[in-house]
Write a protein that holds these residues in place. Structure first.
Motif, mmCIF file in Angstrom:
data_model
loop_
_atom_site.group_PDB
_atom_site.id
_atom_site.type_symbol
_atom_site.label_atom_id
_atom_site.label_comp_id
_atom_site.label_asym_id
_atom_site.label_seq_id
_atom_site.Cartn_x
_atom_site.Cartn_y
_atom_site.Cartn_z
ATOM 1 N N THR A 20 45.014 41.261 31.800
ATOM 2 C CA THR A 20 44.310 42.313 32.534
ATOM 3 C C THR A 20 43.622 41.753 33.774
ATOM 4 O OG1 THR A 20 43.936 43.511 30.458
ATOM 5 C CG2 THR A 20 42.561 44.123 32.345
ATOM 6 N N ALA A 21 43.007 40.578 33.623
ATOM 7 C CA ALA A 21 42.335 39.955 34.761
ATOM 8 C C ALA A 21 43.306 39.676 35.898
ATOM 9 C CB ALA A 21 41.649 38.660 34.314
ATOM 10 N N ARG A 22 44.493 39.169 35.560
ATOM 11 C CA ARG A 22 45.480 38.867 36.599
ATOM 12 C C ARG A 22 46.000 40.143 37.253
ATOM 13 N NH1 ARG A 22 44.822 35.231 39.090
ATOM 14 N NH2 ARG A 22 46.976 35.008 39.768
ATOM 15 N N ALA A 23 46.211 41.186 36.448
ATOM 16 C CA ALA A 23 46.767 42.425 36.981
ATOM 17 C C ALA A 23 45.791 43.102 37.951
ATOM 18 C CB ALA A 23 47.130 43.374 35.838
ATOM 19 N N VAL A 24 44.518 43.220 37.551
ATOM 20 C CA VAL A 24 43.560 43.909 38.423
ATOM 21 C C VAL A 24 43.270 43.082 39.678
ATOM 22 C CG1 VAL A 24 42.528 45.217 36.541
ATOM 23 C CG2 VAL A 24 41.549 43.014 37.155
ATOM 24 N N ALA A 25 43.269 41.747 39.540
ATOM 25 C CA ALA A 25 43.052 40.906 40.719
ATOM 26 C C ALA A 25 44.198 41.059 41.718
ATOM 27 C CB ALA A 25 42.891 39.451 40.300
ATOM 28 N N LYS A 26 45.440 41.091 41.211
ATOM 29 C CA LYS A 26 46.589 41.280 42.098
ATOM 30 C C LYS A 26 46.549 42.655 42.750
ATOM 31 C CE LYS A 26 49.578 38.974 42.843
ATOM 32 N NZ LYS A 26 49.857 38.070 43.978
ATOM 33 N N LEU A 27 46.122 43.672 42.004
ATOM 34 C CA LEU A 27 45.981 45.011 42.580
ATOM 35 C C LEU A 27 45.029 44.980 43.774
ATOM 36 C CD1 LEU A 27 46.573 48.108 42.265
ATOM 37 C CD2 LEU A 27 44.468 48.213 40.914
ATOM 38 N N ARG A 146 54.112 38.222 35.318
ATOM 39 C CA ARG A 146 54.876 38.545 36.533
ATOM 40 C C ARG A 146 55.143 40.047 36.627
ATOM 41 N NH1 ARG A 146 57.675 35.637 40.436
ATOM 42 N NH2 ARG A 146 56.149 34.086 39.766
ATOM 43 N N VAL A 147 55.483 40.678 35.507
ATOM 44 C CA VAL A 147 55.711 42.126 35.510
ATOM 45 C C VAL A 147 54.434 42.863 35.908
ATOM 46 C CG1 VAL A 147 56.210 44.130 34.059
ATOM 47 C CG2 VAL A 147 57.611 42.072 33.857
ATOM 48 N N ALA A 148 53.294 42.453 35.333
ATOM 49 C CA ALA A 148 52.026 43.102 35.642
ATOM 50 C C ALA A 148 51.655 42.933 37.112
ATOM 51 C CB ALA A 148 50.921 42.541 34.752
ATOM 52 N N GLU A 149 51.807 41.712 37.627
ATOM 53 C CA GLU A 149 51.458 41.460 39.025
ATOM 54 C C GLU A 149 52.384 42.214 39.968
ATOM 55 O OE1 GLU A 149 49.385 37.034 38.730
ATOM 56 O OE2 GLU A 149 51.469 37.198 39.372
ATOM 57 N N SER A 150 53.662 42.297 39.608
ATOM 58 C CA SER A 150 54.616 43.016 40.457
ATOM 59 C C SER A 150 54.317 44.506 40.471
ATOM 60 C CB SER A 150 56.047 42.762 39.952
ATOM 61 O OG SER A 150 56.375 41.394 40.018
ATOM 62 N N THR A 151 53.974 45.044 39.301
ATOM 63 C CA THR A 151 53.616 46.459 39.238
ATOM 64 C C THR A 151 52.364 46.738 40.067
ATOM 65 O OG1 THR A 151 54.554 46.576 37.003
ATOM 66 C CG2 THR A 151 53.082 48.366 37.680
ATOM 67 N N ALA A 152 51.385 45.838 39.963
ATOM 68 C CA ALA A 152 50.165 45.982 40.767
ATOM 69 C C ALA A 152 50.478 45.883 42.253
ATOM 70 C CB ALA A 152 49.147 44.924 40.367
ATOM 71 N N GLN A 153 51.430 45.038 42.594
ATOM 72 C CA GLN A 153 51.804 44.874 43.991
ATOM 73 C C GLN A 153 52.453 46.139 44.544
ATOM 74 O OE1 GLN A 153 53.773 41.173 44.552
ATOM 75 N NE2 GLN A 153 53.760 41.292 46.764
ATOM 76 N N LEU A 154 53.124 46.884 43.679
ATOM 77 C CA LEU A 154 53.693 48.158 44.104
ATOM 78 C C LEU A 154 52.604 49.204 44.315
ATOM 79 C CD1 LEU A 154 56.817 48.502 41.759
ATOM 80 C CD2 LEU A 154 56.850 48.319 44.244
ATOM 81 N N PHE A 173 37.461 48.109 50.551
ATOM 82 C CA PHE A 173 36.760 46.851 50.281
ATOM 83 C C PHE A 173 35.883 46.968 49.041
ATOM 84 C CE2 PHE A 173 37.866 45.978 54.706
ATOM 85 C CZ PHE A 173 38.209 44.644 54.640
ATOM 86 N N ALA A 174 35.267 48.128 48.860
ATOM 87 C CA ALA A 174 34.459 48.335 47.658
ATOM 88 C C ALA A 174 35.334 48.299 46.404
ATOM 89 C CB ALA A 174 33.711 49.662 47.750
ATOM 90 N N ALA A 175 36.506 48.936 46.482
ATOM 91 C CA ALA A 175 37.435 48.908 45.348
ATOM 92 C C ALA A 175 37.933 47.489 45.088
ATOM 93 C CB ALA A 175 38.606 49.845 45.619
ATOM 94 N N HIS A 176 38.175 46.740 46.168
ATOM 95 C CA HIS A 176 38.611 45.354 46.023
ATOM 96 C C HIS A 176 37.533 44.527 45.331
ATOM 97 C CE1 HIS A 176 40.347 41.509 48.086
ATOM 98 N NE2 HIS A 176 40.732 41.631 46.838
ATOM 99 N N ALA A 177 36.289 44.725 45.716
ATOM 100 C CA ALA A 177 35.194 44.010 45.055
ATOM 101 C C ALA A 177 35.131 44.365 43.570
ATOM 102 C CB ALA A 177 33.866 44.354 45.739
ATOM 103 N N THR A 178 35.397 45.626 43.264
ATOM 104 C CA THR A 178 35.375 46.059 41.865
ATOM 105 C C THR A 178 36.439 45.349 41.039
ATOM 106 O OG1 THR A 178 34.563 48.235 42.548
ATOM 107 C CG2 THR A 178 35.513 48.070 40.347
ATOM 108 N N THR A 179 37.607 45.094 41.635
ATOM 109 C CA THR A 179 38.655 44.383 40.884
ATOM 110 C C THR A 179 38.200 42.980 40.503
ATOM 111 O OG1 THR A 179 39.787 43.541 42.883
ATOM 112 C CG2 THR A 179 40.464 45.694 42.042
ATOM 113 N N TYR A 180 37.439 42.326 41.379
ATOM 114 C CA TYR A 180 36.923 40.994 41.038
ATOM 115 C C TYR A 180 35.869 41.085 39.939
ATOM 116 C CZ TYR A 180 39.333 39.022 45.071
ATOM 117 O OH TYR A 180 40.290 38.605 45.960
#
Length: 434
Positions: A20-27, A146-154, A173-180
């Motif tokens: 989950t951490a990797r997926a939301v960070a990639k998003l 890889r699947v999670a990161e690719s889906t987030a990248q889409l 930027f606020a949403a990006h901060a929330t992912t971290y």
């Protein structure tokens, strides 16, 4: 290719948290370019300013990631990753405030980007050693991530576009901060199993550890061989392909078509990750190199004016990525893994700016279409070069030499044969998974 039988442990509470951490960070990371472009252009800056802001982050990351690898082998990787996420939560919150209030100054945005790059350099090396400590089946774990990161990248760019349209760049930027914040929370709840006592890093000072990491890297022909060949790909293929494909597709078919091309490439990377969850080749880098031939479809198809075979290209590149990451994580001793991963990242990315810088002059001299055709041909050359090195094509798959927690059956420590490259097959005790 052969498939190994028997159950393979991947999913657990802790791996789910890391996943989950990797997926939301990639998003969040895939949202950032949209936010920077829209925000800076909205405040009167040009395309060059957007590139400068992105370059500030990339330069700090590339320049510091090797040192981040040393820190990750000396200090708790989990604490370092949490700290890096907290730093980026703070920096992106400041950026959001600047855009919300309208007080946007380029040097401040570049400084924030530099802080983000430095934090990423501390975070990223620890990823390599975390995966084999959380999952017995390292390949399946890498495929799932890889699947999670690719889906987030889409999803990331599309979500960012909606936020810009209905809110503002500051909202992105606020949403990006929330992912971290979410990533840090997942890592805070994560319980990493203890490292194998026989593989704990023996620290002899920062400089000595840095040198030892270089020696470990240099002693494996398959490792540095791939990096050297990959530098050629960065210069001749990936570096020029990214800007030239964007230019060609946008000019010929408009920006919507370019978005579809990126979506197709992202969909292909999801497919490649799913394939990597199932296929278990004995010679992983050989199989990955064969899959890499398909990436030639991407630049060559655009250059020839045909339909862009981005799905096939993305699948091949993604499959190679899983094979490579798994090979590094299972073939390198845990006490040097973070440093080796840092050298891998630095070496892989070092030549990309060179390729990007050469894209314009090459297109002016030869024509953009011809440069893309050459890039397609060079992909075939790179894949052939990987297969031509005995240490690369002959590397035998190995399982993770780590002990796992929570009652899962861990691998016994491998007995290595085969000289400096460690190409001998690793043997396991009767109770281990094979």
């Amino acid at each position: 290719m052969s498939n190994t039988a028997g159950p393979r442990k991947v999913w657990s509470r802790d791996f789910g948290l890391f996943f989950t951490a990797r997926a939301v960070a990639k998003l969040g990371d895939t949202m950032l370019p949209v936010a920077l472009a829209a925000g800076l252009l909205q405040h009167g800056y040009g395309v060059g300013a957007v590139g400068l802001a992105m370059a500030a982050s990339a330069a700090c990351f590339a320049g510091l990631v090797i040192f981040g690898g040393v820190f990750a082998d000396r200090i708790s990787t989990r604490l370092l990753m949490i700290g890096a996420d907290v730093v980026r939560l703070g920096s992106q919150s400041v950026a959001a405030t600047l855009f919300f209030t309208g007080h946007v100054v380029l040097w401040q945005i570049c400084a924030i980007g530099a802080v983000n790059g430095a934090a990423a350099a501390i975070f990223e090396p620890g990823v390599a050693s975390t995966v084999p400590r959380l999952a017995t089946d390292v390949q399946a774990a890498n495929g799932a991530i890889r699947v999670a990161e690719s889906t987030a990248q889409l999803a990331g760019p599309a979500f960012a576009g909606l936020l810009v349209a209905f809110a503002s760049p500051g909202g992105v930027f606020a949403a990006h901060a929330t992912t971290y914040a979410l990533s840090a929370a997942c890592l805070l709840l994560l319980r990493l199993p203890p490292a194998d006592p026989d593989h704990r890093a023996r620290t002899n000072g920062f400089g000595a550890d840095l040198v030892q990491g270089w020696r470990e890297f240099r002693s494996r022909t398959w490792l540095w061989g791939v990096i050297v060949i990959w530098c050629v790909l960065m210069i001749s293929v990936w570096g020029p392909t990214v800007p030239l494909v964007a230019t060609e597709v946008v000019q010929e078919h408009g920006p919507r078509a370019y978005g579809l091309v990126n979506s197709a490439l992202g969909a292909g990377t999801v497919i490649g990750g799913l394939i990597a969850l199932r296929l278990r080749p004995r010679h992983m880098l050989r199989a990955g190199s064969l899959a890499l031939f398909s990436f030639a479809c991407f630049p060559a198809a655009v250059g020839a004016g045909f339909g862009v075979a981005a799905v096939v290209a993305g699948a091949g590149l993604s499959f190679w990525g899983v094979m490579w990451a798994t090979s590094v994580q299972t073939q390198v001793p845990p006490d040097a893994l973070n440093r080796i991963h840092a050298y891998d990242i630095a070496g892989s990315l070092a030549m990309m700016p060179v390729g990007q810088a050469l894209a314009g002059p090459a297109a002016a001299a030869l024509g953009a279409d011809n440069v893309l055709l050459v890039a397609g041909a060079m992909t075939l050359v790179v894949a052939t070069a990987l297969l031509s090195v005995p240490a690369i094509r002959g590397l035998v798959r190995a399982e993770a030499p780590t002990s796992l927690s929570h009652g899962s059956t861990g691998m016994a420590r491998p007995a290595r044969t085969g000289g400096e490259d460690g190409q001998g097959k690793r043997q396991t005790c009767a109770g281990g998974k094979s």
